[in-house]
Enzyme design. Sequence first.
Site, PDB file in Angstrom:
ATOM      1  N   HIS A  59       0.797  -1.241  -0.134  1.00 25.68           N
ATOM      2  CA  HIS A  59      -0.102  -0.192  -0.008  1.00 25.68           C
ATOM      3  C   HIS A  59       1.046   1.369   0.056  1.00 25.68           C
ATOM      4  O   HIS A  59       1.994   1.048   0.355  1.00 25.68           O
ATOM      5  CB  HIS A  59      -1.158   0.100   1.343  1.00 25.68           C
ATOM      6  N   GLU A  61       1.108   3.840   1.833  1.00 28.41           N
ATOM      7  CA  GLU A  61       1.843   4.272   3.133  1.00 28.41           C
ATOM      8  C   GLU A  61       2.961   3.532   3.401  1.00 28.41           C
ATOM      9  O   GLU A  61       3.921   3.987   3.897  1.00 28.41           O
ATOM     10  CB  GLU A  61       0.847   4.224   4.140  1.00 28.41           C
ATOM     11  N   ALA A 166     -16.755  12.870 -28.729  1.00 30.10           N
ATOM     12  CA  ALA A 166     -16.221  14.005 -29.666  1.00 30.10           C
ATOM     13  C   ALA A 166     -17.221  14.487 -30.679  1.00 30.10           C
ATOM     14  O   ALA A 166     -17.860  13.559 -31.385  1.00 30.10           O
ATOM     15  CB  ALA A 166     -15.109  13.433 -30.122  1.00 30.10           C
ATOM     16  N   ARG A 195      -8.544   6.502 -21.135  1.00 38.17           N
ATOM     17  CA  ARG A 195      -8.505   4.832 -21.361  1.00 38.17           C
ATOM     18  C   ARG A 195      -7.456   4.549 -20.697  1.00 38.17           C
ATOM     19  O   ARG A 195      -7.776   3.388 -19.849  1.00 38.17           O
ATOM     20  CB  ARG A 195      -7.920   4.804 -22.820  1.00 38.17           C
ATOM     21  N   ASP A 211     -15.652   1.730 -37.994  1.00 39.35           N
ATOM     22  CA  ASP A 211     -14.217   2.018 -38.324  1.00 39.35           C
ATOM     23  C   ASP A 211     -13.430   0.995 -37.402  1.00 39.35           C
ATOM     24  O   ASP A 211     -12.208   1.564 -37.305  1.00 39.35           O
ATOM     25  CB  ASP A 211     -14.072   3.669 -38.221  1.00 39.35           C
ATOM     26  N   LEU A 215      -8.961   1.174 -29.787  1.00 40.71           N
ATOM     27  CA  LEU A 215      -9.232   1.334 -28.070  1.00 40.71           C
ATOM     28  C   LEU A 215      -8.214   0.691 -27.423  1.00 40.71           C
ATOM     29  O   LEU A 215      -8.325   0.282 -26.267  1.00 40.71           O
ATOM     30  CB  LEU A 215     -10.427   0.297 -28.017  1.00 40.71           C
ATOM     31  N   ARG A 218      -2.191   4.379 -26.236  1.00 42.98           N
ATOM     32  CA  ARG A 218      -1.022   4.681 -27.085  1.00 42.98           C
ATOM     33  C   ARG A 218      -0.351   5.913 -26.731  1.00 42.98           C
ATOM     34  O   ARG A 218       0.985   5.997 -26.950  1.00 42.98           O
ATOM     35  CB  ARG A 218      -1.182   4.738 -28.537  1.00 42.98           C
TER      36      ARG A 218
HETATM   37  C1  AOF Z   1      -4.633   1.778   2.147  1.00 41.87           C
HETATM   38  N1  AOF Z   1      -3.482   2.139   1.348  1.00 41.87           N
HETATM   39  O1  AOF Z   1      -2.349   2.016  -0.699  1.00 41.87           O
HETATM   40  C2  AOF Z   1      -4.521   0.978  -0.649  1.00 41.87           C
HETATM   41  C3  AOF Z   1      -5.808   0.622   0.648  1.00 41.87           C
HETATM   42  O2  AOF Z   1      -5.692  -6.677  -0.125  1.00 41.87           O
HETATM   43  P1  AOF Z   1      -5.083  -5.538   0.212  1.00 41.87           P
HETATM   44  O3  AOF Z   1      -4.339  -5.605   1.543  1.00 41.87           O
HETATM   45  O4  AOF Z   1      -4.455  -4.888  -0.875  1.00 41.87           O
HETATM   46  O5  AOF Z   1      -6.168  -4.457   0.795  1.00 41.87           O
HETATM   47  C4  AOF Z   1      -7.071  -3.905  -0.046  1.00 41.87           C
HETATM   48  C5  AOF Z   1      -8.032  -2.889   0.598  1.00 41.87           C
HETATM   49  O6  AOF Z   1      -7.091  -1.780   1.263  1.00 41.87           O
HETATM   50  C6  AOF Z   1      -8.772  -2.001  -0.495  1.00 41.87           C
HETATM   51  O7  AOF Z   1     -10.179  -2.960  -0.598  1.00 41.87           O
HETATM   52  C7  AOF Z   1      -9.114  -0.500   0.271  1.00 41.87           C
HETATM   53  O8  AOF Z   1     -10.001  -0.692   1.108  1.00 41.87           O
HETATM   54  C8  AOF Z   1      -7.567  -0.676   0.846  1.00 41.87           C
HETATM   55  N2  AOF Z   1      -6.739   0.236   0.017  1.00 41.87           N
HETATM   56  N3  AOF Z   1      -5.781   1.114   1.498  1.00 41.87           N
HETATM   57  O9  AOF Z   1      -4.427   2.171   3.360  1.00 41.87           O
HETATM   58  C9  AOF Z   1      -3.482   1.657  -0.134  1.00 41.87           C
HETATM   59  N4  AOF Z   1      -4.568   0.640  -1.838  1.00 41.87           N
HETATM   60 ZN    ZN Z   2      -3.175  -0.208   3.686  1.00 46.54          ZN
END
Ligand code: AOF
Ligand code: ZN
Length: 320
Positions: A59, A61, A166, A195, A211, A215, A218
């Site tokens: 994550h 943090e 567009a 995208r 066309d 998708l 790029r």
């Molecule tokens: C955070 N920091 O960067 C993210 C969070 O399966 P895990 O451990 O990756 O947990 C996923 C859950 O954590 C996700 O569903 C969301 O609630 C949270 N995401 N939380 O503190 C992060 N990506």
């Molecule tokens: Zn987390």
Amino acid sequence: MTALSPPPPAIARAFRLALDAASAWAGATAPNPPVGCAVLAVDGEVLAVRAHRGAGLPHAETAALDACRDRWDAVHSLVVTLEPCNHHGRTPPCSEAILASTARAVWIGARDPNPAVAGGGAERLSAAGLDVAFVEGPLAAESARLVAPFAMRATRGRPWLTLKQAFTADGSMIPPPGQKTFSSEASLDLAHALRRRADAMITGSGTILADAPLLTVRRTPDPRRTPRRLAILDRRGRVPSAYLAAARECGLEPSIHLDIPALLADLADGGALEALVEAGPTLSAAFLAAGLWDEHVTITKVARPGDPDTVETVLRRPVV
Ligand code: AOF
Ligand code: ZN
């Protein structure tokens, strides 16, 4: 916040960095939301900025704190776009990583809409004596927008829908004969950025027969590690198998659907947080009429040659 805290302009600057880091990975993190984090010293110096880069990876943090190991004692505050998690998922709780550091204060952009997380992280940190604050105003709105697709899938069982259209100066969506597009270079860059942040593309058989658009992403770097879905509404089985094979060759994962609700449920089941509707006038109108849109981006060519296209982005409802 305690008297000894980074000054507010430093917090705002750190938020900008965290939001930009998270945005750069939007479209790569599903089924997790994009999240960014900056770690600050007490004088506001930014020690590290990191984003969550995909499910199963650290994550934001935890990654940002890990990047501060050589300045460990200087760690004072964290700025994070999403409430830190307090649960064991694919990765250990960020609340524990923060409590294991010298951090004293945490500024948060948005609550985590995941019921397994909501409130738990912020409460755990403040119960442990840290200063915890939720920011307000534009930083909160930008943070909420980043997590809105994740919330949409969790609460409504469908992806966040960005609908892009567009128009030529006279209001048509159809390019002049012999042309595939009529948009400016800047508008094409925007289309590819839309995208890139999506987990899925949605189009109709009519557009493909007219066309055969590629998708794919790029014009901008694409950090996504898994194929992007290409969901095609094709009631009459008209899409040639050669087109589907070409889409697979380009790294897309095409699928055929008979109606819009089934298409959306299938994408959400597969983990898609955001889908970009790039379709012709009839299918675009059907999504709009059914209220199946969250963000509507219109790119309109202006009559004077050489002038920039007019770009308008409308959110269906406020995200905070
Ligand atoms: C955070 N920091 O960067 C993210 C969070 O399966 P895990 O451990 O990756 O947990 C996923 C859950 O954590 C996700 O569903 C969301 O609630 C949270 N995401 N939380 O503190 C992060 N990506
Ligand atoms: Zn987390």
